[in-house]
Design a protein around this motif. Structure first.
Motif, short mmCIF file in Angstrom:
data_model
loop_
_atom_site.label_atom_id
_atom_site.label_comp_id
_atom_site.label_asym_id
_atom_site.label_seq_id
_atom_site.Cartn_x
_atom_site.Cartn_y
_atom_site.Cartn_z
N ALA A 93 44.95 38.86 54.51
CA ALA A 93 44.46 40.01 53.74
C ALA A 93 44.65 39.80 52.25
N CYS A 94 45.71 39.11 51.85
CA CYS A 94 45.92 38.84 50.42
C CYS A 94 44.74 38.07 49.83
N ALA A 95 44.15 37.19 50.66
CA ALA A 95 43.05 36.37 50.16
C ALA A 95 41.82 37.19 49.82
N ALA A 96 41.74 38.42 50.32
CA ALA A 96 40.59 39.27 50.00
C ALA A 96 40.57 39.67 48.53
N CYS A 97 41.71 39.52 47.85
CA CYS A 97 41.78 39.85 46.42
C CYS A 97 42.02 38.61 45.57
N LYS A 98 41.59 37.45 46.05
CA LYS A 98 41.78 36.24 45.24
C LYS A 98 40.94 36.29 43.97
N ARG A 99 39.90 37.11 43.99
CA ARG A 99 39.13 37.42 42.79
C ARG A 99 39.03 38.94 42.66
N PRO A 100 38.81 39.46 41.47
CA PRO A 100 38.82 40.92 41.28
C PRO A 100 37.86 41.63 42.24
N ALA A 101 38.37 42.68 42.88
CA ALA A 101 37.57 43.47 43.82
C ALA A 101 38.17 44.87 43.91
N THR A 102 37.33 45.85 44.20
CA THR A 102 37.86 47.18 44.47
C THR A 102 38.56 47.16 45.82
N ARG A 103 39.34 48.22 46.09
CA ARG A 103 40.02 48.30 47.36
C ARG A 103 39.01 48.24 48.50
N GLU A 104 37.90 48.94 48.35
CA GLU A 104 36.89 48.98 49.39
C GLU A 104 36.24 47.62 49.57
N GLN A 105 35.91 46.96 48.47
CA GLN A 105 35.31 45.63 48.57
C GLN A 105 36.28 44.63 49.22
N ALA A 106 37.55 44.70 48.83
CA ALA A 106 38.54 43.79 49.39
C ALA A 106 38.72 44.03 50.88
N PHE A 107 38.72 45.30 51.29
CA PHE A 107 38.88 45.60 52.71
C PHE A 107 37.69 45.08 53.51
N ASP A 108 36.48 45.22 52.96
CA ASP A 108 35.30 44.68 53.65
C ASP A 108 35.41 43.16 53.80
N THR A 109 35.86 42.51 52.75
CA THR A 109 36.05 41.05 52.81
C THR A 109 37.07 40.69 53.88
N HIS A 110 38.16 41.45 53.93
CA HIS A 110 39.20 41.18 54.92
C HIS A 110 38.66 41.35 56.34
N ARG A 111 37.88 42.37 56.56
CA ARG A 111 37.32 42.57 57.91
C ARG A 111 36.40 41.41 58.29
N ASP A 112 35.65 40.90 57.30
CA ASP A 112 34.78 39.75 57.59
C ASP A 112 35.63 38.52 57.92
N ASP A 113 36.75 38.35 57.21
CA ASP A 113 37.61 37.18 57.42
C ASP A 113 38.36 37.26 58.75
N ALA A 114 38.86 38.44 59.09
CA ALA A 114 39.77 38.57 60.23
C ALA A 114 39.09 39.08 61.50
N GLY A 115 37.89 39.61 61.38
CA GLY A 115 37.21 40.09 62.56
C GLY A 115 37.97 41.23 63.24
#
Length: 871
Positions: free
Chosen positions: A156-178
């Protein structure tokens, strides 16, 4: 249970405590370790590491994870094999990790920090997560708390490796972790924990001083990127501009001559001189056939509009540009076989066998130029008038042009060598005739100027423009001064001289005076760099005094290469006097100017012992060293076939075969080359970047163990028993590729304390504690607050000052006998500051790219460091 391929090989092994996971802008990975590349990580691999940390059966863990995530068992076995190849699986029971027993953070995890809607979040990378028993831990720089994390939380930390809003980061995390992703609430709670310890922070895109760590690794190059885009605009806008000394513009149908440099935003001096010379050849007659208005190719994207019809492409091959130039050459011939590609520059071969091989490997190359290119390339253009555009161009017209090789149907023709140009002023200046006006006023512009050509020395490793062992020829002072004034008027930040031996002539003092005058008049140049004379300091003292008093920053580069007599003889450099370097080193230190000694690792004649001594000599002189691994330059005397045979030189090719690294000679083996490479890396980290510099001086004073011997002993002990010293082992194996604290500098120095007291035998007293306190205070991390005032049991600054005084007085070997013990000095304070912004801009780089700089924080014991912008 399924039979796992190769899995039984690793049974009975435990996960090494040295293993840590790193998060960089590219993602999560097991970091680079020594010569091993990083291993990308996904959730199954993170889970595998976490479970191996609990000491479970490797086969059982692989089967369980393969079933859980539906992934291939063999790929997991291969991953375990990669860990084993990196010595991250050990044949012993795993001891408790150093951070397993540290107090965990008391941050209340169920409460989410209030994150403003739309706020951008970013992780400070590189971030390190240590693999402990069944979990990962991150050591917070802020407060030193040890924060436990599950594998999915690390992901989940990797979802914020570049600037993102909380919502954007959470969407990225869901894509990464399924389906194994954290819930929205869990993700918010994690964000709160990470914000409170400083691993995660908010990012303000409107603040020009707020640069996320994901981009901070390139912060020093941000201005250069902007300058590159401005240069491309300038080139496009000035596409119809001709040199000022041309009477008419080129007719629309003229054959375009395209200079290809890939020199960043630095004006390509060699190509500029060729175009300038061609424009005046025989009264300017080439302008009737060619379009010599420069479209400087600095980016592949420029080629699209330059390949609309056949042309002549001048490609300047340097170590850093050769691969790009070959790619352009290939593309040009694919698009228009009737175009002519002409390759020159120091990385273009001149020896017969190399030339044949070059044309055979690169069928898109038509002509190569040897030595100085101005007259030769101009005559090539003259001979080719009327020949451009044929699908199979006939180059036989080049037979009478000296200094080239060219493709003639099924063979390669080499013409006789060309004499060197005697009257250098006969070549027009591209600075003064307008050819380089596209570069004018670029931000932080650096340029190269020649005041002379040639070098009286004949070092076999060198190819100084194929002008070694030659008479030095000079440009007139009037021309040099006019070019420097062009630089000053156009805001050139840095002038670097291409001379081999600046300071060898008395007139070089006048050049330094002129630089200072221009700086006073225009405010530029700010920086002046040169390769200083190799066997005299007669004029250098005055030159340095002028530059310092005039406020012009300079850095000295002393080209020692080696101090070993046998190696000097082998490379034919025994005529250079070491005493002259020592005089200059003292002058630079007194003037508080940065100084780098240039050594070379792996020269013919060198041994591991001589290389260690070279490094120790730099330590004894308190100077930093740049130590490139010896390359077999294609046109150097070292590459001459008889010399290679005599010294049994073996080289490995790199960079698509365009460069060669020497890996063994008659005096060292390939394995010894690898040992020297490891020691070189430790020297960079411990000495150049100062990670153990103060500790090593103290250990020498207390025990007599030379600093380089301490580093070598430490290296061997760490590699023999890595899990006894896991933080230090990680430091020497991985930190050079990360250039951040290995979780905690304090924890690393705790291991150093145990090592020097229990293994080396240093007394554990107030003096050692003083040294360790100072060493810690001099190491950068992002949580530092300045100024940092230390209260010390002993006056370390006074002890260090006495040490340097004795060394400068000639006692480089016996200073420990002359400097009083540190424990005899009274209490004192020491203040550390960071005016160069090292703790923000100096972290997160690869150590190989940072040798022009350092981690020097301001203190009474710092070395002079290069200028660093704090913006």
């Amino acid at each position: 249970m399924s039979v796992l391929r190769d899995a039984p090989t690793y049974e009975g092994r435990a996960l090494s405590q040295v293993l840590a996971v790193t998060l960089r802008p590219s993602g999560l990975s097991v970091p680079n370790l020594d010569d091993h590349v990083a291993i990308p990580l996904d959730l199954p691999r993170l889970e595998l590491i976490g479970q191996l940390g609990s000491g479970k059966s490797i086969a059982d863990v692989i089967l369980r994870i393969a079933e859980q995530f539906g992934c291939d068992q063999d790929s997991l076995v291969d991953f375990v094999g990669e860990l084993h190849a990196r010595d991250l699986l050990i044949a012993q029971e795993r001891a408790p990790h150093p951070w397993s027993t540290e107090p965990s953070t008391t941050i209340p995890t169920p409460v989410e920090t209030n994150i403003p809607p739309g706020a951008l979040l970013v992780v400070e990378t590189p971030a390190i997560f240590w693999a402990t028993s069944g979990a990962f831990v991150h050591v917070a720089l802020r407060g030193g708390a040890v924060v436990p994390l599950t594998p999915v939380e690390v992901l989940a930390c990797a979802a914020c490796k570049r600037p993102a809003t909380r919502e954007q980061a959470f969407d990225t995390h869901r894509d990464d972790a399924g389906r194994w992703a954290l819930s929205s609430d869990q993700f918010g709670h994690l964000a709160g924990r990470l914000l409170s310890i400083g691993l995660l922070r908010t990012f303000d895109p409107d603040d020009p001083d707020d640069v996320p760590a994901s981009e901070r690794g390139q912060r020093l190059f941000v201005t250069a990127f902007r300058a590159r885009h401005q240069l491309l605009r300038n080139i496009s806008e000035r596409g119809d501009a001709a040199p000022e000394d041309l009477a008419v513009d080129a007719p629309a149908g003229n054959v375009k001559v395209v200079p290809v440099a890939f020199n960043g935003t630095i004006p390509p001096l060699a190509l500029g001189l060729i175009l300038a010379n061609s424009s005046i050849y025989e009264g300017g007659r080439l302008n009737d056939y060619y379009d010599l208005r420069p479209d400087w190719v600095v980016d592949h994207r420029q080629l699209d509009h330059l390949l609309d019809r056949p042309g002549v492409f001048l490609l300047s091959n340097y170590l850093w540009s050769h691969t790009d130039c070959l790619a352009v050459s290939r593309r040009v011939k694919e698009r228009h076989p009737g175009s002519i590609t002409i390759h020159g520059g120091p990385n273009t071969p001149k020896y017969d066998e190399d030339i044949e091989d070059y044309f055979r490997r690169h069928p898109h190359v038509d002509v190569t130029v040897r030595g100085e290119g101005e007259a030769t390339a101009t005559e090539v253009l003259a001979a080719l008038v009327g020949s451009i555009g044929d699908a199979d161009p006939d180059l036989s017209a080049l037979a009478d042009v000296p200094g080239i090789s060219y493709r003639a149907r099924r063979k390669v023709v080499r013409t006789p060598d060309r004499d060197r140009i005697s009257d250098l002023d006969s070549i027009p200046s591209p600075y003064l005739n307008g050819l380089f006006d596209s570069y004018a006023a670029l931000p932080d512009l650096a340029v190269t100027i020649e005041t002379n050509r040639g070098c009286p020395y004949g070092c076999t490793f060198c190819d100084w423009g194929s002008a070694t062992l030659s008479r030095i020829r000079k440009f007139s002072l009037d021309r040099v001064f006019e070019e420097m004034e062009w630089c000053a008027k156009n805001g050139v930040f840095s002038i670097g001289l291409a001379d081999a031996n600046f300071g060898i002539w008395e007139r070089d003092v006048e050049i330094a005076e002129r630089v200072v005058q221009l700086n006073a008049q225009y405010g530029y140049p700010k920086v002046f760099g040169a390769n200083y004379a190799k066997n005299t300091t007669k004029h250098l003292k005055k030159i340095i005094e002028l530059l310092v008093d005039g406020g012009v920053l300079t850095q000295g580069a002393l080209s020692l290469q080696t101090m070993d007599e046998m190696t000097l003889s082998t490379i034919k450099r025994s005529n250079i006097k070491l005493s002259k370097y020592e005089e200059l080193a003292v002058e630079f230190r007194r003037a508080q100017l940065p100084l780098i000694v240039e050594l070379m690792m792996g020269l013919p004649g060198a041994t591991t012992a001589s290389f260690r001594n070279d490094l120790q000599q730099c330590i004894d002189r308190e100077v930093r060293a740049r130590v490139p691994i010896t390359e077999l330059l294609v046109n150097s005397p070292m590459n001459e076939p008889a010399y290679r045979r005599e010294h049994q030189i073996t080289a490995d090719t790199i960079d698509s075969g365009n460069r060669s690294l020497v890996v063994s000679t008659a005096t060292y083996t390939r394995d010894e080359h690898a040992e020297m490479k490891q020691l070189r890396q430790m020297f960079y980290l411990f000495e150049n970047f100062g990670v153990l510099r103060q500790v090593a001086r103290y250990v020498r004073h207390e025990t007599g163990i030379l600093e380089i011997d301490l580093y070598e002993r430490l290296r061997r002990d760490l590699l023999a028993t890595p899990d006894q010293w896991p933080i230090m082992t990680f430091t020497i194996r991985a930190v050079p590729f990360l250039m951040v604290a290995p979780g905690s500098w304090a924890q690393m120095l705790k291991e150093i304390h145990d090592y020097v007291t229990n293994v080396v035998g240093v007394a554990d007293d107030s003096a050692l504690r003083t040294v360790l306190d100072v060493q810690l205070a001099l190491l950068p991390d992002r949580s530092r607050q300045f100024p940092d005032n230390l209260s010390l049991s002993h006056d370390f600054a006074a002890w260090h000052r006495e040490l340097v005084t004795q060394k400068d007085g000639g006692h480089r070997d016996d200073w420990p006998a002359l400097v009083p013990p540190l424990r005899s000095f009274p209490p004192a304070t020491l203040t550390v500051d960071d005016p160069r912004n090292v703790c923000l801009q100096g972290l997160g780089h690869n150590i190989e790219y940072e040798l022009g700089d350092s981690w020097e924080l301001a203190s009474p014991v710092n070395r002079a460091a290069m200028y660093r912008s704090v913006n």
